[in-house]
Each structure stands twice: as C-alpha cells, then as structure tokens.
Design a protein around this motif. Structure first.
Motif, PDB file in Angstrom:
ATOM      1  N   LEU A   1       0.671  -1.073  -0.048  1.00 47.89           N
ATOM      2  CA  LEU A   1      -0.083   0.120   0.000  1.00 47.89           C
ATOM      3  C   LEU A   1       0.837   1.495  -0.160  1.00 47.89           C
ATOM      4  O   LEU A   1       0.745   2.235  -0.761  1.00 47.89           O
ATOM      5  N   MET A   2       1.840   1.279   0.848  1.00 45.62           N
ATOM      6  CA  MET A   2       2.792   2.343   0.801  1.00 45.62           C
ATOM      7  C   MET A   2       3.287   2.721  -0.572  1.00 45.62           C
ATOM      8  O   MET A   2       3.562   3.936  -0.766  1.00 45.62           O
ATOM      9  N   GLU A   3       3.876   1.711  -0.936  1.00 47.59           N
ATOM     10  CA  GLU A   3       4.376   1.907  -2.537  1.00 47.59           C
ATOM     11  C   GLU A   3       3.504   2.371  -3.472  1.00 47.59           C
ATOM     12  O   GLU A   3       3.655   3.307  -4.167  1.00 47.59           O
ATOM     13  N   ILE A   4       2.117   1.592  -3.605  1.00 49.48           N
ATOM     14  CA  ILE A   4       1.315   2.087  -4.463  1.00 49.48           C
ATOM     15  C   ILE A   4       0.543   3.492  -4.303  1.00 49.48           C
ATOM     16  O   ILE A   4       0.181   3.806  -5.247  1.00 49.48           O
TER      17      ILE A   4
ATOM     18  N   ALA B   1      10.214 -12.285  -8.956  1.00 47.81           N
ATOM     19  CA  ALA B   1       9.294 -12.520 -10.137  1.00 47.81           C
ATOM     20  C   ALA B   1       9.062 -11.321 -11.013  1.00 47.81           C
ATOM     21  O   ALA B   1       8.552 -11.153 -11.988  1.00 47.81           O
ATOM     22  N   GLY B   2       9.391 -10.035 -10.202  1.00 51.68           N
ATOM     23  CA  GLY B   2       9.125  -8.970 -10.811  1.00 51.68           C
ATOM     24  C   GLY B   2       8.515  -7.633  -9.918  1.00 51.68           C
ATOM     25  O   GLY B   2       8.757  -6.680 -10.201  1.00 51.68           O
ATOM     26  N   GLY B   3       8.095  -8.125  -8.892  1.00 51.00           N
ATOM     27  CA  GLY B   3       7.654  -7.402  -8.024  1.00 51.00           C
ATOM     28  C   GLY B   3       6.802  -6.124  -8.292  1.00 51.00           C
ATOM     29  O   GLY B   3       5.916  -6.360  -8.988  1.00 51.00           O
ATOM     30  N   MET B   4       6.838  -5.135  -7.181  1.00 54.40           N
ATOM     31  CA  MET B   4       6.063  -3.955  -7.395  1.00 54.40           C
ATOM     32  C   MET B   4       6.063  -3.237  -8.727  1.00 54.40           C
ATOM     33  O   MET B   4       5.034  -2.841  -9.202  1.00 54.40           O
ATOM     34  N   ALA B   5       7.084  -3.397  -9.335  1.00 55.00           N
ATOM     35  CA  ALA B   5       7.340  -2.744 -10.569  1.00 55.00           C
ATOM     36  C   ALA B   5       6.570  -3.220 -11.705  1.00 55.00           C
ATOM     37  O   ALA B   5       5.985  -2.450 -12.317  1.00 55.00           O
ATOM     38  N   PHE B   6       6.673  -4.670 -11.791  1.00 56.16           N
ATOM     39  CA  PHE B   6       5.653  -5.342 -12.764  1.00 56.16           C
ATOM     40  C   PHE B   6       4.317  -5.076 -12.379  1.00 56.16           C
ATOM     41  O   PHE B   6       3.490  -4.835 -13.482  1.00 56.16           O
ATOM     42  N   LEU B   7       3.959  -5.159 -11.300  1.00 53.25           N
ATOM     43  CA  LEU B   7       2.393  -5.260 -10.686  1.00 53.25           C
ATOM     44  C   LEU B   7       2.013  -3.801 -11.245  1.00 53.25           C
ATOM     45  O   LEU B   7       0.946  -3.714 -12.041  1.00 53.25           O
ATOM     46  N   ILE B   8       2.658  -2.606 -10.821  1.00 52.28           N
ATOM     47  CA  ILE B   8       2.469  -1.313 -11.030  1.00 52.28           C
ATOM     48  C   ILE B   8       2.050  -1.121 -12.660  1.00 52.28           C
ATOM     49  O   ILE B   8       1.073  -0.538 -13.072  1.00 52.28           O
ATOM     50  N   ALA B   9       3.071  -1.503 -13.242  1.00 46.51           N
ATOM     51  CA  ALA B   9       3.027  -1.236 -14.832  1.00 46.51           C
ATOM     52  C   ALA B   9       1.898  -1.867 -15.558  1.00 46.51           C
ATOM     53  O   ALA B   9       1.053  -1.457 -16.415  1.00 46.51           O
TER      54      ALA B   9
END
Length: 613
Positions: A233-236, A350-358
């Motif tokens: 949450l804090m990142e997104i 696996a790609g983490g937050m960067a992939f999820l957000i993208a």
C-alpha cells in the motif's frame, strides 16, 4: 482510464467534498506558517535541541535548514521491527549530508499478532492502532519539524503512523520499510504441520521446529498478510521509494534505500522548491490506487478497516461498496501465500511491485496522475526498480515480463478476473470475505449454524470430536465494542482439517481473521456487531445459514416473521471480564465506531481526527 475506476473515484470525491475541503484548508493554514520551529520562543527552542551536538544546535537556531522527525516502531523482540535499531544513525548521517538535521522524535508501540494470536493480548491488537496514532501525534506535536520519516512495518503500525501523519498533513512524510526476512520453511509446509498438530498427529516439538524454521531471522514474516499488504500500500500510494518494499534487511541495497529516503524527506520540505505535504499526496486517487493494489494482490481483509480509518484522517470517506465495485473490475495478479505457495521474496524476484504497477497502469486500473514523494512523473516512476551500481543507488526499468508467471501474472492472463476481497450482504448484515485463497468448490456453504462466543469453546468442541459434520461456525460478540475485535486465526487449522475431511464448513463472525487466513470461507467484520444489536446475535444453533461468496450473499434461511420477532442473545463475556487491558480501553470500547467505519474513535471525516494537528 477504466470507466468504472473513474466513476468510483468521482463518487468518493463527491461524498468527501466538504470534509476534504475542510481538511485541506486546515493543513494549508498550518503549512503557511513556514518552518514551525520559527514560531517557538527561545525557551521552547532551547528545550528542543538541548541534547544535540554543537553543529546541530547551530543549524536549528536558524530557519534555513530542515529538521526531519524520525518516528519508529523499533523493538528488539519482534523480527519485523528489530532492523530499525540501525536506521536512526543511517538517517541522521544521510540528512546531515543533505544539509539538514534529523532528530529521533518518538517511538510507537509495536505488538505482533503472531505472538498474541489466541491470547488475551489480542484484545489490545486493534486498539493499538489508535494508540500508535496518538503516540505519533505526540512525537510530531512539538512544532520542531519540517518533515517526518515513519519507520513501521506490521499490522496496526503502518495504519496508525499514517493516521497521525495525515493529521499533521502539512508535513512531508516518507515511509521507510525494514524489509522481509529471507525465505525459510515454505508456508505450505508450515500450514501442513499446524494441521497435523491440530489433529494430534504430531507433538509440540515438531510444531515448534516448523514454526522456528519459518520465522527464523530479522525482517517481516514472508507470507502475504497485513504486514506485507501495508508495504504494498505504501508503495502503490506513493509514500515509499519505488521498489523499496521487499528488499531484505541489513543488505547494502536496503541501507542505500534508507539513506535515499532520508535524503528525499529533506528535499521536499517547505524550505525548498519541491514542497510535498503528505496531506496533498494522499487524495481520492491515491486511496483508490491503494484499494486497487489490495484487490490485485489478494491483500489482507484488515485493510477494509484500516484503509477506511486512514482515508478519513485525510477527509476522505470510503465505504465497503467502493471496495466491492473496484473488486469487480480488478483482476487478481499474484499468488502469494496464503493465496499460493510463494512468499514475498519470490514475488519480488518475479518482478515485484514494478511489474505489478506497470500492468495495472497499462490496463487503466490505476490513477497515474497522482502526487508521490518523488514529485513530478506521478505513478509512472514506480515502474522502476532499485539496484546498486559500483556502490551507488540507481533505478532501472522493471521487468517487462514476469519472471515466474505462477506467482505474478499479467492483466491479460489473470489468476482471477476479479479481486481477492468481496462484500457480502443479506439479513445477517454486511461483511467481507477474502476469496482469493478459497477454492471455487468451497465458496458456497449452506449448513446449520453452531453458535460459539469464544475461540476456546470452538476448539474444545473440535477436540471432543463434536464438529465432524457440515456446519457454519458463528462466533458472536467478537466486535470492537465487545472485546476489541481480536483476530481469530487460531481457528484456521481446525477448520482446515474439517474441510479437508470433506465437510462443508464456514465461519461467520463480527470479529476479524488474520491476513494470513483464507483457505476456509469466512464472513468476517459482520456489521452491525452483536453488542450493537446486530442480526448475528439473533442466530441460534440449527438455523440454516447460507454463505455464497460468488453471489455476495450472507443470510439465514428462516421465516421472516419468526426472524423479526426473535430477540438478540445476551453476551457471555465472563471469559473476558478480566482480559488484558480491558479496563484501560473501557471508554474506547463504549464509543468506538463499527468495522465499516474503520473501528476508531473517529467521527466526522477531516474534523474529529484521532490525532488532530
């Protein structure tokens, strides 16, 4: 942008318009006064830097250099918070290099639901969030600071820190994670041993060994419960540095990110040209982004309470209907335990937050045009991931493809077409259910109710062999006013055993379940709670209860006239009369709002906050 996403966001904005305007007016008035220590008398200021070194004293006497508050949940008993022991010195050095001063402003309590699960201390768990908010407010109340760094990880700590930070919304605030412990015993194996212990097939020594291999070092527990949902949450929502949520403690990259977070907090004060108060960062769009992230990852049901409370501290009113509507359009993109076998380290790899957000940005399922602690560029900058090159921190584009599609997938090929949390409604009230870990064949249960008023009563019945049948376990009087709304995760192994034996079982309660729960269908946070005369208190043994997670229904199959005429059961709180801390929180329990309103003392969004600035 997805049309439904826009509609929900606009609905929230309309609903919140008055309270949000009042909130922004208040924090802008506070921010217009300039460096806050400038309003202090000489005596006030002397008290504020008396223990500092000569250089910091000199800097704080003037108004040109930023003073950054450090608020930390450090303690050395809990693995998630122990890494924070090193952070203050790292931060102070980084802020000094950036031309400012950092002071340790205050500590907040940090309790662990993993330690208190099923114990009397769990009665304090939810209440600790508002205590943390109050403690953070005390730390920030001295008018000494130009920005804040909040160091927190677990269940109630991050929401409590956020509630207070938003109440002091004129201050730029950066959240600083500690990171997860390295992977230990696989979560599925841990769950298997727990079930064997519940069946009496292994002893305490085997259980202790499995638990110790799972929770084995410094950092956050690696399953995807409330603690790691907090970090997502804090990142997104734009309050972490990109890609910083799931970097392991005491690694060079973790330390570099901590230094960078401290530097960034120094750069975004009102003394510079990039003033970024947290109250402006967290708006309706950021809150919606947080809900979307929760749905896309199958995050903790606790955030159907916490996000409501956090948003209200920014003058934003969200409801469970907003969660439900967003759940219908947001696909499930992760399989992290308890929604799969992987842990957060595997997700990160696996790609983490960067992939999820993208993925979510490209599908129009996130607001890209938000403010974040990085300033210009909005959420697009969170497509990147950090790395060290020759000892220096850099960011690069995140993975363009998932490195493990069994853990992290695309919007085009999701694990489910809708989110991991759903709203249930019916004649038993309103509740939420986490379905991302519940197999489709277990999402409909229609069976006789068995009424319990404590976890122990249920466990005693299980051990006595009285539960080998289809049933819906109904735990009454577990709401915030009754006994603090404890998590009921201790029931999960026993319910899992019965489900594995082929029985149709479910749980219905006005209490909570752990963010690690999910295998057995559980309608939780039922509101109104029993102690407020909620319909759940009318249920009796043998009433047929229908829980349909697919259709979003929770109801008792009974003649309407009989149901209307039936009185509510009286609570048997004898087991809790002398429960830990009940005397301390008696006033809180009498006036606390229900789960759907965030279970806080908060009354009106933006006006009566837990920690008013």
């Amino acid at each position: 942008m997805n049309v439904k996403l826009g509609e929900v966001t606009e609905r929230i904005a309309r609903r919140s318009r008055s309270s949000r305007e009042d909130y922004l007016s208040r924090i802008r008035a506070a921010g217009s006064k300039g460096p806050h220590r400038g309003v202090l008398s000489c005596g006030n200021l002397a008290h504020g830097f008396a223990a500092c070194g000569d250089e910091d004293k000199h800097d704080l006497k003037g108004e040109e250099k930023a003073n950054v508050a450090i608020v930390s949940s450090y303690n050395d008993m809990l693995s998630a918070h122990q890494p924070f022991e090193r952070f203050p010195e790292i931060i102070k050095d980084a802020v000094r290099d950036a031309g400012g001063v950092a002071q340790f402003a205050g500590g907040v309590p940090a309790m662990c639901d993993g330690v208190t699960q099923g114990q009397p201390g769990m009665e304090l768990s939810l209440f600790s969030r508002d205590t943390i908010a109050l403690s953070t407010a005390v730390a920030l109340s001295h008018n000494m600071f130009d920005a804040a760094l909040c160091l927190g990880v677990c269940d109630k700590i991050v929401p409590g820190l956020m509630m207070a930070a938003l109440s002091f919304g004129h201050l730029p605030t950066v959240f600083v994670p500690a990171g997860p412990m390295t992977s230990g015993l696989p979560n599925e194996e841990k769950a298997r041993v727990r079930q064997l212990f519940a069946e009496g097939k292994v002893g305490r020594d085997a259980l202790m060994e499995a638990e110790s291999q799972s929770y084995h070092g410094k950092g956050t527990c690696t399953f995807y419960g409330t603690a790691n949902s907090n970090q997502m949450l804090m990142e997104i929502m734009g309050l972490h540095l990109p890609g910083s949520s799931f970097v392991n403690p005491e690694t060079p990259l973790r330390d570099a990110l901590t230094r960078a977070a401290a530097k960034r907090a120094t750069e975004i004060t009102a003394l510079g040209n990039d003033y970024t108060p947290i109250g402006e960062v967290i708006d309706e769009r950021a809150v919606v982004n947080g809900i979307v992230g929760l749905m896309a990852t199958g995050g903790s049901t606790n955030h159907t309470i916490h996000l409501v409370a956090m948003a209200r501290c920014a003058g934003i009113e969200i409801t469970w209907d907003d969660f439900a509507d967003l759940s219908e359009i947001v696909p499930l993109l992760t399989r992290i335990y308890p929604n799969g076998q992987a842990d957060v380290n595997h997700f990160h790899a696996a790609g983490g937050m960067a992939f999820l957000i993208a993925q979510l940005l490209d599908a129009g399922l996130l607001h890209a045009d938000v403010r974040t602690i990085l300033g210009d560029g909005g959420l697009e900058r969170y497509r990147s991931e950090p790395l060290l090159e020759e000892g220096k921190l850099r960011w690069r584009d995140g993975a363009s493809e998932s490195l493990d599609p069994t853990i992290l997938t695309t919007v085009a090929a999701p694990f489910s077409s809708n989110g991991g949390v759903k709203l249930l409604t019916g004649n038993l009230g309103r509740s939420v259910i986490k379905i991302s870990a519940v197999k489709p064949e277990h999402r409909l249960v229609e069976a006789p109710a068995l009424i319990f008023t404590s976890q122990q009563a249920f466990l005693d019945a299980f051990k006595a062999g009285e539960l080998n049948r289809d049933f819906v376990a109904v735990l009454q009087f577990q709401g915030p006013k009754a006994n603090g709304m404890p998590e009921l995760h201790k029931l999960t192994p026993s319910l899992g055993v019965l489900q594995d034996l082929g029985y149709k079982v479910a749980l219905v309660t006005d209490g909570r379940m752990s963010g690690a729960s999910g295998k057995v269908p559980a309608a939780i946070h039922v509101t109104p709670e029993c102690l407020d005369g909620g319909p759940l208190a009318r249920l009796r043994d043998g009433d047929v209860v229908r829980l349909d997670a697919e259709k979003g229904e929770l109801q008792v199959e009974i003649d309407a006239d009989v149901w209307t005429a039936r009185s509510c059961a009286e609570p048997d709180l004898s087991e809790h009369e002398f429960g830990m801390g009940r005397d301390l929180f008696a006033v809180f329990r009498q006036s606390v709002n229900g789960a759907e309103q965030g279970a806080t003392l908060l009354k009106d969004p933006g006006n009566e906050t837990v920690a008013a600035a």
